[in-house]
Design a protein around this motif. Sequence first.
Motif, PDB file in Angstrom:
ATOM      1  N   PHE A  56       0.673  -1.269  -0.149  1.00 29.44           N
ATOM      2  CA  PHE A  56      -0.328  -0.057   0.254  1.00 29.44           C
ATOM      3  C   PHE A  56       0.852   1.489  -0.256  1.00 29.44           C
ATOM      4  O   PHE A  56       0.395   2.128   0.555  1.00 29.44           O
ATOM      5  N   ARG A  57       1.710   1.388  -1.017  1.00 30.99           N
ATOM      6  CA  ARG A  57       2.218   2.839  -1.257  1.00 30.99           C
ATOM      7  C   ARG A  57       1.648   3.906  -1.935  1.00 30.99           C
ATOM      8  O   ARG A  57       1.880   4.093  -2.826  1.00 30.99           O
ATOM      9  N   ASN A  58       0.886   4.077  -1.155  1.00 30.44           N
ATOM     10  CA  ASN A  58      -0.394   4.884  -1.797  1.00 30.44           C
ATOM     11  C   ASN A  58       0.178   6.492  -1.189  1.00 30.44           C
ATOM     12  O   ASN A  58       0.424   6.721  -0.442  1.00 30.44           O
ATOM     13  N   SER A  66      -8.947   4.649 -13.287  1.00 30.43           N
ATOM     14  CA  SER A  66      -7.478   3.318 -14.002  1.00 30.43           C
ATOM     15  C   SER A  66      -6.040   4.033 -12.435  1.00 30.43           C
ATOM     16  O   SER A  66      -4.836   4.061 -13.022  1.00 30.43           O
ATOM     17  N   GLN A  67      -6.141   5.122 -12.268  1.00 34.31           N
ATOM     18  CA  GLN A  67      -5.223   5.896 -11.323  1.00 34.31           C
ATOM     19  C   GLN A  67      -5.037   5.669  -9.564  1.00 34.31           C
ATOM     20  O   GLN A  67      -4.150   5.376  -9.050  1.00 34.31           O
ATOM     21  N   ILE A  97      -3.957   7.417  -4.698  1.00 35.43           N
ATOM     22  CA  ILE A  97      -3.231   6.874  -6.485  1.00 35.43           C
ATOM     23  C   ILE A  97      -1.374   6.299  -5.822  1.00 35.43           C
ATOM     24  O   ILE A  97      -1.683   6.487  -4.554  1.00 35.43           O
ATOM     25  N   LYS A  98      -1.267   5.372  -6.507  1.00 38.97           N
ATOM     26  CA  LYS A  98       0.586   5.129  -6.272  1.00 38.97           C
ATOM     27  C   LYS A  98       1.062   6.397  -6.060  1.00 38.97           C
ATOM     28  O   LYS A  98       1.495   8.030  -6.127  1.00 38.97           O
ATOM     29  N   ALA A 153       3.303   8.961  -8.124  1.00 37.12           N
ATOM     30  CA  ALA A 153       2.514   9.579  -8.931  1.00 37.12           C
ATOM     31  C   ALA A 153       2.744  10.946  -8.230  1.00 37.12           C
ATOM     32  O   ALA A 153       1.600  12.222  -8.815  1.00 37.12           O
ATOM     33  N   ALA A 154       2.958  10.802  -7.404  1.00 41.06           N
ATOM     34  CA  ALA A 154       3.520  12.109  -6.216  1.00 41.06           C
ATOM     35  C   ALA A 154       4.298  13.360  -7.061  1.00 41.06           C
ATOM     36  O   ALA A 154       3.642  14.481  -6.978  1.00 41.06           O
ATOM     37  N   ALA A 155       5.088  12.758  -7.740  1.00 43.90           N
ATOM     38  CA  ALA A 155       5.316  14.446  -8.644  1.00 43.90           C
ATOM     39  C   ALA A 155       3.932  15.240  -9.230  1.00 43.90           C
ATOM     40  O   ALA A 155       4.178  16.585  -9.583  1.00 43.90           O
ATOM     41  N   ARG A 156       3.051  14.620 -10.165  1.00 39.15           N
ATOM     42  CA  ARG A 156       1.653  15.147 -10.774  1.00 39.15           C
ATOM     43  C   ARG A 156       1.355  15.856  -9.666  1.00 39.15           C
ATOM     44  O   ARG A 156       0.739  17.195  -9.827  1.00 39.15           O
ATOM     45  N   VAL A 157       1.141  15.754  -8.307  1.00 32.37           N
ATOM     46  CA  VAL A 157       0.701  16.622  -7.346  1.00 32.37           C
ATOM     47  C   VAL A 157       1.370  17.093  -7.083  1.00 32.37           C
ATOM     48  O   VAL A 157       1.251  18.723  -6.092  1.00 32.37           O
ATOM     49  N   ARG A 158       3.074  17.094  -7.355  1.00 33.00           N
ATOM     50  CA  ARG A 158       3.553  17.948  -6.058  1.00 33.00           C
ATOM     51  C   ARG A 158       3.578  19.556  -7.379  1.00 33.00           C
ATOM     52  O   ARG A 158       3.463  20.179  -5.708  1.00 33.00           O
ATOM     53  N   GLY A 159       3.512  19.417  -7.816  1.00 35.67           N
ATOM     54  CA  GLY A 159       3.703  20.478  -8.484  1.00 35.67           C
ATOM     55  C   GLY A 159       2.125  21.520  -8.406  1.00 35.67           C
ATOM     56  O   GLY A 159       2.845  23.007  -7.604  1.00 35.67           O
TER      57      GLY A 159
END
Length: 454
Positions: free
Chosen positions: A186-188, A215-216, A235-236, A239-245
């Motif tokens: 569970f690395r979410n 899907s995500q 989310i996985k 995918a943290a980069a997607r959220v960080r910005g």
Amino acid sequence: MNNYDVIVVGGGPGGSTVAGLTAADGHRVLLLDKETFPRYQIGESLLPATIHGVCAMLGLREEIERAGFVRKRGGTCKWGANPEPWTFSFATSERMAGPTSYAYQVERSRFDTLLLDNARRLGADVRQGHRALGTVRAAGRISGVRYADDAGHERLATARFVVDASGHGSRLHRDVGGRREYSPHFRNLALFGYFLDGHRMPAPNAGNILCVAFSQGWFWYIPLSATLSSVGAVIKADAAARVRGDPDAAFTDLIGECPLIKDFLRDARRATDPPYDRLRVRKDYSYDRTVLWCPGMILVGDAACFIDPVFSSGVHLATYSALLAARSINSTLAGLVDEHRCLTEFEARYRREFTLFRDFLIAFYQLHHDERSYFGHAHQLTHHTGTDREAFVDLVGGVSAGDFSRHLLGDVLAEGAQLQLRGLLGDAAGDEPPMFPGGLIASPDGRRWLMPDV
Ligand SMILES: Cc1cc2nc3c(=O)[nH]c(=O)nc-3n(C[C@H](O)[C@H](O)[C@H](O)COP(=O)(O)OP(=O)(O)OC[C@H]3O[C@@H](n4cnc5c(N)ncnc54)[C@H](O)[C@@H]3O)c2cc1C
């Protein structure tokens, strides 16, 4: 006067429960929380075993009823191979049918304040704005806590027992020894916010939690009042980069990628009043510990362990572990059973409960299966005597169909069912059998451990 029987660090559901149940047994209890309540917390969807079991034992059920939280009769999932949403209802379970077939969706700021005020009413010395800095040791055991009071002065309090209930951000948990181990399954990451005027499911399921895989990852959608909804994307973590910005843009995009959630929010707008006016992110929240106690110190709730939120087990695990800790403290201080035996029972029951949810969740994340397969898996894990669906509902409600066989997971559920029964009937619930060969049993009022007659 800085000497107590029990010091509890943290006034969330775990801390308030252990403080309330030990103070009610006549002990001098100090509870420290660094915040001033009401304070925000995530974890809004509760289980029947918490409300009708632990909260009933705390004498809080009627007050919670009067608080007007949204009733949760079950859950609706768009999850797995079935393209259509499917619904489960707590009333399916024989153990929960009738007066205990629901839980609540709660604003944690209000729910946690009810529990904290109740701990004070039961006799705990509750200090808000007081931050624990560390533990102290004497004669081979933890013997107290250093803390900064609400004026910033450093102080020391001593006690026979220190309970760390300070949540996932605990700084004290290492003092029992061992280490925290993060789950590889569970690395979410969770990104969550609040909306006004989102849609509701048709009655009688309007208060259900809605979980939607996409899907995500997956979304939760929790109705907190007639107008307010808690919405979170899990989310996985990679995918943290997607959220960080730009978290706001990422959240809007994720909603756009999940047609059912998008549809529920078609007429909604983001909430603008604190504490619901901003997006929040949490990650690294699924973990266990190799050690849960040492002489003089016990970990409960998120300070000890937590597992993925899809089945809303966090507050249940926090209050259940707090009950097990309170039994251990009360019995040791009363000279009924020695500390080591009490805390061995505490750890064994707590680990079984945690393991049940963890193992079921690992199977639930297999999205190529459908709900019949999930129900069947619940049956397998719990050795339930009823249908597959009943086994699933009992599992996610925190209770069992009364299977007192010595199988690993059936026994965990049996304890949940006993809790509900005890909450409803008090002493009339009678003795439970020991969960483990040679293990302890709960006293008729549920607040202490007893040695079973052999
Ligand atoms: C994304 C996400 C969604 C979740 N959804 C759900 C859900 O739907 N249902 C559910 O049941 N659970 C859910 N949970 C889990 C839930 O949030 C926790 O399991 C629950 O809050 C744990 O309760 P607790 O009493 O252990 O700790 P907390 O509720 O975290 O309370 C800890 C308290 O300790 C205090 N504290 C911290 N450090 C100190 C210090 N040094 N000194 C003094 N005080 C201190 C804090 O101020 C806080 O009040 C979710 C978790 C996550 C991450």
